[in-house]
Design an enzyme around this catalytic site. Structure first.
Site, mmCIF file in Angstrom:
data_model
loop_
_atom_site.group_PDB
_atom_site.id
_atom_site.type_symbol
_atom_site.label_atom_id
_atom_site.label_comp_id
_atom_site.label_asym_id
_atom_site.label_seq_id
_atom_site.Cartn_x
_atom_site.Cartn_y
_atom_site.Cartn_z
ATOM 1 N N PRO A 60 14.158 62.051 -51.162
ATOM 2 C CA PRO A 60 14.551 62.904 -52.276
ATOM 3 C C PRO A 60 16.053 62.980 -52.527
ATOM 4 C CG PRO A 60 13.674 64.203 -50.438
ATOM 5 C CD PRO A 60 13.373 62.775 -50.153
ATOM 6 N N ASN A 61 16.375 62.920 -53.809
ATOM 7 C CA ASN A 61 17.741 63.103 -54.322
ATOM 8 C C ASN A 61 18.671 61.912 -54.093
ATOM 9 O OD1 ASN A 61 17.266 65.850 -55.240
ATOM 10 N ND2 ASN A 61 17.165 66.374 -53.071
ATOM 11 N N ARG B 50 25.622 63.536 -57.245
ATOM 12 C CA ARG B 50 25.272 64.508 -56.225
ATOM 13 C C ARG B 50 26.388 64.680 -55.192
ATOM 14 N NH1 ARG B 50 21.084 63.256 -51.348
ATOM 15 N NH2 ARG B 50 20.949 65.426 -50.680
ATOM 16 N N TYR C 17 28.623 62.437 -50.510
ATOM 17 C CA TYR C 17 27.862 61.185 -50.631
ATOM 18 C C TYR C 17 28.603 60.072 -51.386
ATOM 19 C CZ TYR C 17 24.156 64.237 -48.973
ATOM 20 O OH TYR C 17 23.412 65.114 -48.223
ATOM 21 N N ASN D 145 16.030 55.993 -45.385
ATOM 22 C CA ASN D 145 16.805 57.225 -45.440
ATOM 23 C C ASN D 145 15.848 58.284 -45.990
ATOM 24 O OD1 ASN D 145 18.416 59.388 -45.869
ATOM 25 N ND2 ASN D 145 20.032 58.287 -46.976
ATOM 26 N N ALA E 132 16.246 64.737 -47.026
ATOM 27 C CA ALA E 132 15.909 66.042 -46.439
ATOM 28 C C ALA E 132 14.632 65.998 -45.596
ATOM 29 C CB ALA E 132 15.780 67.082 -47.541
ATOM 30 N N GLU F 267 16.834 53.969 -39.219
ATOM 31 C CA GLU F 267 17.120 55.207 -39.961
ATOM 32 C C GLU F 267 18.574 55.177 -40.441
ATOM 33 O OE1 GLU F 267 17.148 58.513 -37.267
ATOM 34 O OE2 GLU F 267 17.350 60.018 -38.857
ATOM 35 N N HIS G 235 21.651 57.395 -42.661
ATOM 36 C CA HIS G 235 22.165 58.550 -43.404
ATOM 37 C C HIS G 235 23.549 58.191 -43.919
ATOM 38 C CE1 HIS G 235 18.822 60.879 -42.142
ATOM 39 N NE2 HIS G 235 19.005 60.427 -40.924
ATOM 40 N N ARG H 96 27.232 68.053 -39.564
ATOM 41 C CA ARG H 96 26.872 68.981 -40.641
ATOM 42 C C ARG H 96 26.049 70.162 -40.088
ATOM 43 N NH1 ARG H 96 24.776 65.758 -45.686
ATOM 44 N NH2 ARG H 96 25.123 67.827 -46.622
HETATM 45 C C1 DQA Z 1 21.110 62.382 -45.946
HETATM 46 C C2 DQA Z 1 21.404 63.600 -45.069
HETATM 47 C C3 DQA Z 1 20.314 64.646 -45.237
HETATM 48 O O1 DQA Z 1 20.582 65.762 -44.409
HETATM 49 C C4 DQA Z 1 20.253 65.110 -46.675
HETATM 50 O O2 DQA Z 1 19.197 66.037 -46.845
HETATM 51 C C5 DQA Z 1 20.149 63.997 -47.642
HETATM 52 C C6 DQA Z 1 20.905 62.767 -47.401
HETATM 53 C C7 DQA Z 1 22.255 61.344 -45.918
HETATM 54 O O3 DQA Z 1 22.014 60.226 -46.366
HETATM 55 O O4 DQA Z 1 23.365 61.648 -45.467
HETATM 56 O O5 DQA Z 1 19.540 64.124 -48.694
HETATM 57 O O6 DQA Z 1 19.955 61.744 -45.446
#
Ligand code: DQA
Length: 149
Positions: A9-10, A17, A22, A74, A77, A98, A100, A107
């Protein structure tokens, strides 16, 4: 050798964003990077999938079975909440890395848990979009060497 890059998501909102976290590059920029890096590391295809819905992400992992040799994920959330994604990765047994974009270790407390990590060969965090490139590199090496062993 085929890879699937899955984003949660997102991640489609990249660029708009929270750019201070990011970065200013867009999701489209990420897709271009994935295509270039996929070729560079010897993947016949590096496909991509993004969804804002947990069940759709589970379906994407299940549907990867028998088609893809490696997954870069990735889960955004859902990293911090989803046992379903962990179980799906375990069910298909496809080597996964994985990723991020931000350094989640620096964080909030609620970002310190990752369920999917238990089903991944490596985690890359805090390298920005280049983290996906790094992940594809690791995945290619793993598939060529370790996975056959
Ligand atoms: C994320 C880190 C997550 O905590 C966050 O909810 C994201 C992006 C990252 O790529 O840094 O949506 O996965």
């Amino acid at each position: 050798m085929k890879a699937l890059v899955i984003n949660g998501p997102n991640i489609n909102m990249l660029g708009l964003r929270e750019p201070q976290i990011y970065g200013s590059q867009s999701y489209e920029d990420l897709l271009n990077l994935i295509e270039t890096a996929g070729k560079e590391y010897g993947f016949e295809t590096a496909d991509h999938y993004q969804s804002n819905h947990e069940g759709d992400l589970v379906d994407a992992i299940q549907n990867a079975y028998g088609i893809y040799d490696g997954i870069v994920i990735n889960p955004a959330a859902y990293t911090h909440t989803s046992i379903a994604l962990l179980d799906a990765l375990k069910a298909v047994g496809i080597p996964a890395v994985e990723v991020h974009i931000s350094d989640v270790s620096k964080r909030e407390d609620f970002r310190q848990i990752s369920y999917v990590r238990k089903a991944c060969i490596a985690t890359i965090s805090g390298e920005g979009l280049d983290g996906y490139k790094h992940a594809l590199h690791l995945l290619a090496d793993y598939i060529k060497h370790d996975a056959q062993a």
